[in-house]
Design a protein around this motif. Structure first.
Motif, PDB file in Angstrom:
ATOM      1  N   ILE A  94      -3.992  10.388   2.929  1.00 25.40           N
ATOM      2  CA  ILE A  94      -4.703   9.420   3.630  1.00 25.40           C
ATOM      3  C   ILE A  94      -3.938   9.585   4.991  1.00 25.40           C
ATOM      4  O   ILE A  94      -4.873   9.349   5.945  1.00 25.40           O
ATOM      5  N   LEU A  95      -2.567   9.572   5.228  1.00 26.27           N
ATOM      6  CA  LEU A  95      -1.991   9.516   6.270  1.00 26.27           C
ATOM      7  C   LEU A  95      -2.240  10.741   7.260  1.00 26.27           C
ATOM      8  O   LEU A  95      -2.185  10.550   8.578  1.00 26.27           O
ATOM      9  N   ALA A 119       0.382   3.843  -2.921  1.00 23.06           N
ATOM     10  CA  ALA A 119      -0.133   5.276  -2.715  1.00 23.06           C
ATOM     11  C   ALA A 119       0.947   6.348  -2.966  1.00 23.06           C
ATOM     12  O   ALA A 119       0.119   7.314  -3.334  1.00 23.06           O
ATOM     13  N   ARG A 122      -4.808  11.919   7.972  1.00 24.14           N
ATOM     14  CA  ARG A 122      -6.143  11.874   8.275  1.00 24.14           C
ATOM     15  C   ARG A 122      -6.059  10.277   9.428  1.00 24.14           C
ATOM     16  O   ARG A 122      -7.173   9.711   9.488  1.00 24.14           O
ATOM     17  N   SER A 173      -1.400   9.527  -3.082  1.00 26.05           N
ATOM     18  CA  SER A 173      -2.372   9.378  -2.080  1.00 26.05           C
ATOM     19  C   SER A 173      -1.728   9.342  -0.749  1.00 26.05           C
ATOM     20  O   SER A 173      -2.641   9.399   0.183  1.00 26.05           O
ATOM     21  N   TRP A 180       0.735  -1.069   0.048  1.00 24.98           N
ATOM     22  CA  TRP A 180      -0.031  -0.073  -0.018  1.00 24.98           C
ATOM     23  C   TRP A 180       0.622   1.219   0.165  1.00 24.98           C
ATOM     24  O   TRP A 180       0.424   2.192  -0.575  1.00 24.98           O
ATOM     25  N   THR A 213      -5.784   0.969   9.437  1.00 21.69           N
ATOM     26  CA  THR A 213      -4.370   0.941   9.610  1.00 21.69           C
ATOM     27  C   THR A 213      -3.737  -0.071  10.515  1.00 21.69           C
ATOM     28  O   THR A 213      -3.053  -0.885  10.113  1.00 21.69           O
ATOM     29  N   ASN A 240      -8.729   7.110  10.249  1.00 19.04           N
ATOM     30  CA  ASN A 240      -8.636   5.592   9.692  1.00 19.04           C
ATOM     31  C   ASN A 240      -7.433   4.799  10.662  1.00 19.04           C
ATOM     32  O   ASN A 240      -6.952   3.832  10.081  1.00 19.04           O
TER      33      ASN A 240
END
Length: 306
Positions: free
Chosen positions: A174-175, A165, A177, A170, A161, A185, A181
């Motif tokens: 993503i990280l 990513a 946030r 991304s 991933w 994770t 999440n």
């Protein structure tokens, strides 16, 4: 960043301690007899000292248990002007250990706490008494290290991933946030015991990542792999001889999908060929979450017999 006094419904009841020695406000737990042998617990991604909450009381009756939060994690500061590569975390840990003058150290390392701890061992072998890995790599100048990392990354969902990513742009969005999440994770990295998921547990792991600015540590560790920015410490001949002579123990959850035993246990046995290896069937990457009592007992027995 988490409030200093936060205990997450009493699940992390340890008084907070802080030092500015590494150039930022670094939090650590310090439990047990002040003059006792030191057990230094080093967490990985994206956890913090909370990971060791069951180990601390199990060992602190006989040992001084010290648990720092790396820069950008837990109750430690996340400075915006710093970089978060492996070598930065080794530098920070070195300054921390020297400031507290920690000696007779038993390293207990999980995830990227492994290369951080082994970096300390390469620089200060005289301060290390024992080495314990709990699903944490032990790089120490082995010539095939990058081959093993590459092979693992090709099949580990977390590292696949990261690569995808980063290539797609991304990774950071993503990280940034991660507080939202965090469960997905942690689950991607791997724990098997869903009964550990409670509101305080989830809050404890989400709280360090409340805003994008709080997520620099987690982003740095992942991005460092994607961009090959991390630099593993290489011991000199004297340090290698010294560390090879230390008692060592490997505890490995065999269901680890992130750091697979077939790739990383050979790094450990290359340094410590006579050391004990305890494999835990059905236990995932976060072995200290899946099997805290078993891990604590194995470490306590190891401390007693060595």
């Amino acid at each position: 960043m988490i409030q200093d006094s936060e205990t997450f419904a009493g699940t992390f009841p340890f008084p907070p301690h802080f030092t500015d020695a590494p150039g930022f406000r670094m939090h650590y737990v310090d439990e047990g007899p002040a003059g006792g042998e030191v057990v230094l617990c080093l967490h990985g991604e994206p956890t913090w000292g909370y990971l060791f909450r069951d180990l601390i009381p199990a060992l602190s009756a006989t040992h001084r248990v010290v648990v720092p939060d790396h820069m950008g994690f837990g109750k430690s500061e996340t400075p915006g002007e710093r970089t978060y590569w492996l070598q930065d975390h080794i530098d920070n840990l070195e300054r921390f250990v020297l400031a507290l003058d920690l000696t007779d150290i038993t390293l207990v390392m999980h995830d990227f706490g492994g290369p951080v701890g082994m970096g300390l061992a390469a620089r200060h072998p005289d301060r290390i008494a024992r080495v314990v890995t709990t699903n944490g790599p032990t790089p120490f100048g082995q010539p095939n290290l990058l081959d093993r990392i590459t092979a693992n990354a090709g099949s580990a969902p977390w590292f696949r991933w990261i690569a995808e990513a980063h290539a797609g742009g991304s990774l950071e969005p993503i990280l940034e946030r991660l507080g939202y999440n965090i469960l997905s994770t942690l689950k991607l990295n791997g724990f098997e015991n869903n009964a550990i998921i409670t509101d305080p547990w989830l809050a404890a792991y989400a709280a360090p990542f409340a805003t994008p600015a709080d997520c620099l540590g987690a982003i740095g560790w992942a991005k460092g792999f994607a961009t090959e920015a991390h630099r593993f410490e290489t011991p000199d001949a004297s340090a290698e001889r010294s560390i090879r002579s230390k008692p060592a123990l490997a505890i490995w959850g065999e269901a680890d999908r992130t750091l697979q035993a077939e790739h990383f246990l050979p790094l450990f046995t290359a340094i410590f060929p006579a050391a004990s290896i305890e494999r835990l069937p059905g236990v995932g990457h976060y072995c200290l979450e899946d099997a805290p009592a078993a891990v604590a007992q194995l470490i306590a027995d190891f401390l007693r017999r060595t």
